[in-house]
Scaffold this motif. Structure first.
Motif: not given
Ligand code: SF4
Lengths: 402, 167
Positions: A282-300, A392-401
């Protein structure tokens, strides 16, 4: 003669020299509230969406700007509300998957799986081992496909075009595989209460393995192409940071939470299907910025690729579905079942009062929580960062609405 | 001057200005990047991706309605969205065409029982081509665009014929 810059610095409009790092949010830019020499500034309201090429669907953001800096942001949702939860109350249990497919439409399998798990939990149906493996296999294939869509569009959001074409190239191969197994490119309706629709067709395992070995190379290429780009790094590093406490307070999940350094993954904490037998990090980031989210998804994506191989190796023999009646009539009761979808914890809260349709069907959509956190993290950033942070947060409006 | 397709020699082509414009319009149908729901993944993203590559038919996306010729309504339109769809259509310059992609845009699709959903986008804007499916495959969308090209061609021919008859 005085330099205009000195006047501005004295009036508190500019940060002192050397305090502004190009990659960091320009916390230094300050407007004098009463203005300089009697000149006042006004806030400007900018309306982004619902038609905006990069809001990932029909999101409308109302941002209040002070110059280039965001003072407040408010999301207006509901442009895609089509009553998935209400319609589910009028659908038979084995038709719930078709609605879930259209909720988070980029990762349909996860939605189907969540609703099937809820029904199975309520009816206490035992699932054959093979079905569990097939579910994991399809989930992971779908996860890569969904992350590739995110990867391509995230690049578009930051102003790059090339990686979109490469991501779609790989995604088409995955869609071919999904189509070969389920018969559809997007709306699968493959995971049913009791098991899955069909076994792997002949020759499919080899095709998937071929993709896996190719993808090992391609994912590094993708990362080099976008993540190795200096402009991209400047645009994402330090931008849109969600700290650990904020992430937990807003109830984020998935890569958005893991990017902030919390190693929570439903697949690990509450294993469903065959995830208990899978080996993955389970990859984790450290600072929670967009770059960390990017790296986490790439590792996933790399981890998903690893799990696909494990599924194919360990695929048990046997039936792919349990014997279930054609019309499901669960007993009275209330369950919650959750899966780790591409966007986070997708959960179904199902209430049954007997009969063949649910009494209440609640769809917990991880994107909705991420969207709420956006309102908190956007102020202080520049207008140009809005689109990038949303991406970077990869939201999907289909599931929000829904 | 153009190279004759049969003789390989230089030749002169006669064409009416109107036909020339329609030839150009037919082969550069730029659509507005406006995905509403699930169909957008197939109709806009896969379509502009490398496999289906609508670009080779001259079909490419523009971000602004002011620069677009075609609006692909790719998804479920609900009552909140309807107003926006109408505004966007009004913002597009003439001549303009609308493609209703998917069951939702054609009739309301799987969500038509829900009172908030508009039962087909043709209740708001005039539709030229309907593409059935949930979601339609990118090939279907391609076929839809070919139908639209035929339609544009036919419109000009009809118009010219009508003028000839009236003389
Ligand atoms: S037709 Fe189907 S795929 Fe297209 S928007 Fe409607 S539900 Fe989604």
């Amino acid at each position: 003669m005085t330099d205009a810059r000195d006047i501005a610095t004295e009036a508190g409009m500019l940060a002192p020299e050397g305090t502004h790092h190009p990659g960091l949010p320009p916390a230094g830019i300050r407007r004098a509230p009463e203005g300089v020499d009697g000149l006042t500034t006004e806030h400007l309201i900018i309306n982004m969406g619902p038609q905006h090429p990069s809001t990932h669907g029909v999101l409308r953001m109302i941002v209040e700007m002070d110059g280039e800096e965001i003072v407040s942001a408010e999301a207006s949702i509901g442009y895609l509300h089509r009553g998935i939860e209400k319609l589910a109350e009028h659908r038979q249990y084995n038709a719930l998957g078709t609605l879930m497919d259209r909720g988070d439409y980029v990762s349909g399998i996860h939605g189907e799986l969540a609703s099937a798990l809820a029904v199975e939990k309520l009816m206490e149906i035992a699932i054959p081992a093979k079905a569990d493996y097939l579910r994991v296999l399809l989930s992971e294939i779908n996860r890569i496909a969904s992350h590739l869509v995110w990867f391509g569009t995230f690049g578009l959001d930051t102003g790059a075009m090339g990686q979109f074409l490469y991501a779609m190239r790989d995604r088409e191969n995955l869609v071919d595989i999904l189509e070969g197994i389920t018969g559809a490119r997007m709306m699968f309706n493959y995971v049913r209460p009791g098991g899955v629709l069909a076994d792997l067709p002949a020759g499919m395992a080899a095709k998937i393995l071929e993709f896996c070995s190719g993808f090992d190379k391609y994912i590094e290429e993708h990362h080099d192409l976008l993540g190795g780009n200096e402009i991209f790094q400047h645009r994402v590093k330090g931008i849109g940071a969600i700290d650990r406490d904020t992430a937990l307070a807003f109830g984020l999940s998935g890569a958005n939470l893991r990017g902030s350094g919390v190693a929570f993954d439903v697949r690990r904490e509450r294993p469903y299907a065959a995830y208990g037998e899978m080996e993955f990090d389970v990859p984790v980031g450290s600072t929670g910025d967009s770059w960390d989210r990017y790296m986490v998804r790439m590792e996933e994506m790399r981890q998903s690729n690893r799990m696909i191989r494990q599924c194919l190796e360990g695929m048990p023999e046997g039936d792919f579905t349990a014997k279930v009646p054609r019309v499901l009539r669960p007993p009275e009761g209330e369950v919650y079942a959750a899966v780790e979808s591409s966007r986070g914890e997708t959960g179904i809260h199902l209430v049954s009062q007997g009969g063949d349709t649910p009494y209440r069907f609640h769809y917990k959509a991880p994107s909705l929580y991420a969207l709420q956190a956006l309102e908190e993290i956007l102020p202080g950033h520049l207008l140009a960062d809005v689109v990038m942070i949303i991406g970077s947060t990869d939201i999907m409006l289909g599931e929000i609405d829904r | 001057m153009a190279i004759d397709r049969f003789t390989g020699e230089h030749s002169i082509a006669f064409i009416r200005v109107e036909q020339l414009f329609d030839l150009a319009r037919r082969n550069s149908l730029w659509y507005m990047a406006f995905g509403i729901a699930c169909c957008a993944i197939e109709g806009l993203m896969s379509a502009s991706g490398p496999r289906f590559d609508f670009d080779r038919m001259g079909v490419f996306f523009r971000a602004s309605p002011r620069q677009a010729d075609v609006m692909i309504v790719a998804g479920t339109v609900n009552k909140k969205m309807a107003e926006t769809v109408k505004t966007l259509y009004d913002q597009m310059p003439e001549p303009k065409w609308v493609v209703a992609m998917g069951a939702c845009a054609c009739t309301g699709g799987p969500f038509r029982e829900y009172p908030n959903v508009v039962l087909g986008v043709d209740q708001i804007v005039p539709v030229d081509v309907y593409i059935p499916g949930c979601p339609p495959r990118p090939e279907s969308v391609q076929y839809g665009f070919m139908q639209l090209q035929d339609k544009i061609k036919k419109q000009t021919e009809d118009r010219l014929a009508a003028r000839r008859d009236s003389h």
